[in-house]
Structures are given as C-alpha cells and as structure tokens.
Design an enzyme around this catalytic site. Sequence first.
Site, PDB file in Angstrom:
ATOM      1  N   LYS A 215     -11.669 -31.817 -14.581  1.00 34.77           N
ATOM      2  CA  LYS A 215     -12.528 -32.631 -13.720  1.00 34.77           C
ATOM      3  C   LYS A 215     -13.173 -33.710 -14.611  1.00 34.77           C
ATOM      4  O   LYS A 215     -14.384 -33.939 -14.590  1.00 34.77           O
ATOM      5  CB  LYS A 215     -13.575 -31.686 -13.075  1.00 34.77           C
ATOM      6  N   ASP A 287     -10.614 -19.976 -12.689  1.00 31.61           N
ATOM      7  CA  ASP A 287     -11.061 -18.862 -11.858  1.00 31.61           C
ATOM      8  C   ASP A 287     -10.797 -19.184 -10.383  1.00 31.61           C
ATOM      9  O   ASP A 287     -10.223 -18.386  -9.640  1.00 31.61           O
ATOM     10  CB  ASP A 287     -12.553 -18.621 -12.101  1.00 31.61           C
TER      11      ASP A 287
END
Length: 400
Positions: A215, A287
């Site tokens: 990101k 995750d």
Amino acid sequence: MSEIITLGPDGQLIVPPAPTIPIIVGDGIGPDLWRAARPILDAAVARGGHGPINWLEVLAGQEAKTKTGEHLPEETLAALKKYRVSLKGPLGTPVGGGIRSLNVAIRQKLDLYACIRPVTWLPGCPSPVKRPDLMNMIIFRENTEDVYAGLEWPAGSPEANRLIDLAGQEFKVKIRPGSAVGLKPMSEFGSKRLIRMALKWALEIKAPNLTLVHKGNIMKFTEGAFRSWGYELAASEFGALTVPENEATAGETRLIVKDRIADNMFMQTLLRPDEYSVLAMPNLNGDYLSDALAAQIGGLGMAPGANVGDGLAVFEATHGTAPKYAGQDKVNPSSLILSGAFMLDFMGWKDSGHLVRQALTRTLADKIVTYDLARQMDKVSPTATSAFGRAVLDRMGGER
Ligand code: NAP
C-alpha cells in the site's frame, strides 16, 4: 526410535527416517482436528515408505496454562527449536485486552519470518467463484514486523501520551491528544529476507511471476519501501533470472516481478486469478489476503499454512480456534490435514504429501464433506469431523 531433523552445510534440512515432530494440539477445535488428521498423516507417511513420525505433544494455550501456569512454556519453544519442523493447531487470543497472541509470540520468538500459504483448489470442493481452478497462488507474508510487531499503547497511557508529545515537539506532527498509538516498523533486512525466500521459491517451482503487494501509495516509507526493496533485491541477487514486468517481452522465460497496490490486488484475485502466482507482502496485507483467497477454494477449512524461518518451520492451518464449534466433532479438519501434507512436502516426502491430497480429493469427489462445505453444495448432508477423517483414510492409495 526417535531422531532429530538437522541442517546440512547449505542450510538444507536433513530428515532422518523416523523424525520426532512436536505437535501443539491447540485450543477450541484443535483436539477435534488433530484426532482426525493424525491417522491420515501417519498412513500417508507409511505408504510413502517413510517414518514413522514420532509425534511429541508439546503444550501451548489453555491446556498449557492449566497444567503449567504458562500459556507458552519455555519447554515448548525449546522443543520447536530443537526438532526444527512442527505442526500446530489453533491458539486463541482475546480481543482488546488479556494475553497477547501466542501465535504472534511463537513467530517472533523463533524468528519464523515468513508465513507461507499455498492457495490451490481441490477438484470437487465447492467455491463461490465460477473458475476456482484458475486459483493457484502462494502467499509469502512477512511475519515479524509491520503493525503486528506488538508495539502499541492504550489511549491515555503514559507511553502513548509521551509518544504524542514527542511527535509534536520533535517532528511537528499533531496527533489527537488521548489517542492510542501504535508503531509500524518495516526494515530493509526484514522485507528483503522475506522477499528473498519468495523469489527462491518462485524460481524453484518455475512460477511465471512474483507480485509484491503493498500500500505504498499511502504508506510511502514503509510499504512503498517494501516495493522498492523487492525490485532492488530481484535485480541485485536474481538479475539474470528475473525481469520487472515493464521490461518483460512476449513469451518471457524469466520470472516476471511485478507489484500491485493491495486494494487492487483483492480485486485482481477475484477477476484475474490466473495472472498471479507467487505473492510477497507485508504482515497485515498478508493476513487479510490469506483469508480472502481461502474463501475462493472452499473457505478457512481448506487453507493450509506454515511459518518458516531459517532452518525452522511450524506448520499450521490458517484459521483460528472457532470456539463456538469446540468439541462438537463438526468442523473441517482439511486445513490441518493439508498443513500436514505441506509439512511432508517440505521435509522432502512429497510422495506422502501427494497421497494426502489425493485422498482428500477423492473424498470430496464422493461428496463426503463437513458442514462448511455441505452448506455450499446442493442436497449434501454434512459429515462429522471424525467420519470425514475416516473417509479420507479409506481413500488413501490404490488406483481409482
Ligand atoms: P476462526 O477461529 O478462524 O473462525 C472463524 C470462522 O471460520 C468460524 O466461525 C467458521 O465459520 C470458519 N472456520 C474456522 N475454522 C474452520 C474449520 N476448521 N472448518 C470449518 N469452518 C471453519 O476466527 P475467529 O473466530 O476470528 O477467531 C477465534 C480465535 O482464534 C481468536 O481467539 C483468534 O485470535 C484465534 N486465531 C488463531 C489463529 C491461529 O492459531 N493461527 C488464527 C486466527 C485466529 P462459520 O461460523 O461461518 O461456520
């Protein structure tokens, strides 16, 4: 006879014929899963001409707390280190307070810096997507850094207030007074060793591409750096074998290294899964993406995983303790069974790993499934965990 797995001169595992392998059965649904998984793994090992495995039960979680007063006894960590390869059921963590995650503690204390999750659909497994067969990815998630490093302080605590003051005075940034504060450390060392493992894996399996998922458009100096370090490493250490996506030619034979922003990656995995093979990413992205991809191949009940460091590995299902189903003989043991098969592959006993996956696939083909898959299928009644385990065992080996 019990024997210990050791390391060779190049860091490769040397697996004796009958290794000792620690098992943490785990909390919640852990005992149900292990009761079903163990006979299947033992049978696959025997049929492959290996073993037997000497399973050494070591304690962690609620059972450890009751028996020893500690959730994660030192002897358990020592056994995981000594025997090098282990299998683990899920361990519970309270939300918002109480003990910190034991899973994170095991990863950090043993420096198991890569969480590896293969995401492959087994024929016959129900899926919410039209072409689950197009999904064949393997996630490498950094396991020790990022916002999961455990560096956070509660709102109003002296530590949080001091960090807020420091940020204001030293860095001239304003954080709302009374905020909870966490740190997101991401190092060049930590990122590169994870990406290096993913690149080596991709080259070994002759994967067509490796994607850095980040990101970095928003978190420029942490996730943006992860991306830059990834390209840098691919060029400096694997230059002849890899090529950045923008330099790849038609019919490229080198491993294509590309990157995608995490939110786009979630969409890509649904719309164009066949364009992605090995994925390397920081902790939090990994995750989230692991569970999202698991959904496409049948859900968390079908998702294996491993936490791997240098010369050490703890294999475990992707899911948690599913406490509402504990002791009900109801949940899907396939994730632990597949984690065990992945462990056998990792030990070099690929024939045994294959036998496990083959038996599972045959069981699915016969529409013998637990509740989680039955509810995604038409007119199929769910089978109990134990009965499912027996059905897999019955379908091991032989022609079909
Ligand atoms: P979870 O235990 O993974 O369960 C979430 C849901 O996933 C379950 O309610 C169930 O869905 C489905 N599921 C999970 N395992 C399944 C299986 N074997 N077969 C079929 N369905 C399965 O997640 P959670 O409820 O968020 O977390 C519970 C505890 O586990 C928490 O304390 C958490 O910290 C811990 N945890 C541990 C690990 C680990 O040990 N590595 C990983 C994740 C979470 P349905 O309700 O739809 O049937």
